[in-house]
Design an enzyme around this catalytic site. Structure first.
Site, mmCIF file in Angstrom:
data_model
loop_
_atom_site.group_PDB
_atom_site.id
_atom_site.type_symbol
_atom_site.label_atom_id
_atom_site.label_comp_id
_atom_site.label_asym_id
_atom_site.label_seq_id
_atom_site.Cartn_x
_atom_site.Cartn_y
_atom_site.Cartn_z
ATOM 1 N N CYS A 5 14.951 -9.983 -3.269
ATOM 2 C CA CYS A 5 14.505 -9.732 -4.696
ATOM 3 C C CYS A 5 15.457 -8.689 -5.528
ATOM 4 C CB CYS A 5 13.055 -8.917 -4.465
ATOM 5 S SG CYS A 5 11.918 -9.746 -3.404
ATOM 6 N N HIS A 48 -4.708 -4.009 -2.488
ATOM 7 C CA HIS A 48 -5.085 -3.639 -1.180
ATOM 8 C C HIS A 48 -5.099 -2.062 -0.857
ATOM 9 C CE1 HIS A 48 -3.428 -7.607 0.163
ATOM 10 N NE2 HIS A 48 -4.801 -7.805 -0.481
ATOM 11 N N VAL A 58 0.700 -1.171 -0.035
ATOM 12 C CA VAL A 58 -0.015 0.002 0.123
ATOM 13 C C VAL A 58 1.010 1.106 0.066
ATOM 14 C CG1 VAL A 58 -2.063 -1.060 0.990
ATOM 15 C CG2 VAL A 58 -0.164 -0.093 2.479
ATOM 16 N N ASP A 59 2.165 1.075 -0.310
ATOM 17 C CA ASP A 59 3.163 2.230 -0.270
ATOM 18 C C ASP A 59 3.244 3.138 -1.544
ATOM 19 O OD1 ASP A 59 4.715 0.537 -1.734
ATOM 20 O OD2 ASP A 59 5.490 -0.326 0.039
ATOM 21 N N CYS A 61 -13.639 8.745 3.954
ATOM 22 C CA CYS A 61 -14.734 8.629 4.879
ATOM 23 C C CYS A 61 -15.418 7.681 4.702
ATOM 24 C CB CYS A 61 -15.683 10.017 4.737
ATOM 25 S SG CYS A 61 -17.030 9.908 6.026
ATOM 26 N N GLY A 76 8.633 -11.117 -3.810
ATOM 27 C CA GLY A 76 8.433 -10.745 -2.493
ATOM 28 C C GLY A 76 7.245 -10.856 -1.867
ATOM 29 N N SER A 77 6.422 -12.059 -2.236
ATOM 30 C CA SER A 77 5.141 -12.334 -1.303
ATOM 31 C C SER A 77 5.293 -13.946 -1.085
ATOM 32 C CB SER A 77 4.109 -11.944 -2.384
ATOM 33 O OG SER A 77 2.871 -12.497 -1.470
#
Ligand SMILES: [Zn+2]
Length: 269
Positions: free
Chosen positions: A258, A115, A99-100, A123, A214-215
């Site tokens: 990686c 994600h 999420v970066d 909101c 990387g997962s």
């Protein structure tokens, strides 16, 4: 030529799935160890965040501290290598569980944030949205005494702020309707929006092969694409440290950092 290089040359259109292991070199910790087990307390769930004000105070207090570094994290060699792969025309779609937004900052454009993204707040009751940097100012303005605290970074912009009484922390509500402000990320226990799932499914179907970077694929939301693609006969390669949930499905496994495994894509500076 490494086996991974062969794999990439042999499959011109790749569906790429990335996870936390891509961003650890940018100073963002990951959740899991080599065996795919939790390294720490599992993250806040959607239900707890939405229903417990105390959970929201604790979440935002920790996030306020963690954001200072997370919000300034920079892409690393792995992000740049995958951006190079896209410039070579080899990426059908890069689906990230991170999420970066570091893939985008490294120059990748064909990215789906499965994600969501931590750099925006929304909101849960109306259409109000705000950049996370601006929301940080709102948090700091209401909680100046907390602004000087420091703590060890935790995954997803969190910080290990423990032993504090969060009851006095003030979380800004939505300025329009007073609703709950939530980072625009999919929390544990929250469904990934259907249009993202469909876009990812279309992309792996159009691709020649799948490349996981990387997962550990412990989260179902990412694992399902790899499992479905493998079942449909698409070869899957994975670059990651340690075990993955899909080990039995892999055509190629590279157990290495990686950036080392993708070094052949690094462009001279
Ligand atoms: Zn609102």
């Amino acid at each position: 030529m490494t086996p991974l290089q062969h794999f990439i040359e042999a499959h011109p259109r790749l569906f790429v799935l990335t996870g936390a292991g891509c961003s650890t070199d940018s100073g963002i910790p990951d959740y899991r160890d080599r065996d795919g087990q939790w390294k720490r307390q599992p993250p806040v769930t959607y239900a707890a965040f939405m229903h417990e004000p105390a959970t929201r105070r604790r979440y935002w207090a920790r996030s306020m501290v963690g954001w200072r570094r997370f919000g300034n994290a920079l892409p690393n060699a792995t992000h740049r290598a995958l951006a190079t792969l896209e410039r070579r025309g080899q990426i059908e779609l890069l689906v990230t569980q991170n999420v970066d937004r570091l893939h985008q900052r490294a120059g990748s454009e064909r990215v789906l944030d499965l994600h969501g993204r931590l750099d925006e707040v929304r909101c849960m009751n109306c259409a109000w949205r705000l950049g996370r940097h601006a929301f940080q100012h709102m948090l700091v303005a209401r909680n100046p005494a907390w602004a000087q605290l420091d703590a060890t970074d935790a995954p997803d912009g969190d910080a290990d702020l423990d032993g504090y009484d969060f009851s006095q922390f003030h979380v800004p509500p939505c300025p329009h309707c007073g609703g709950i402000a939530k980072p625009d990320v999919v929390f544990f226990g929250e469904a990934v929006p259907r249009e993202r799932v469909e876009a990812a499914a279309q992309a792996w179907q159009a691709a020649d092969a799948v490349l996981v970077v990387g997962s550990s694929l412990m989260v179902y939301s990412g694992y399902r694409f790899v499992a479905a693609a493998a079942q449909a006969g698409k070869p899957v390669a994975a670059v990651t440290l340690g075990r993955t949930r899909a080990d039995a499905l892999l055509a190629l496994k590279v157990d290495a950092p990686c950036h080392e495994a993708l070094a052949f894509l690094h462009e001279p500076a």
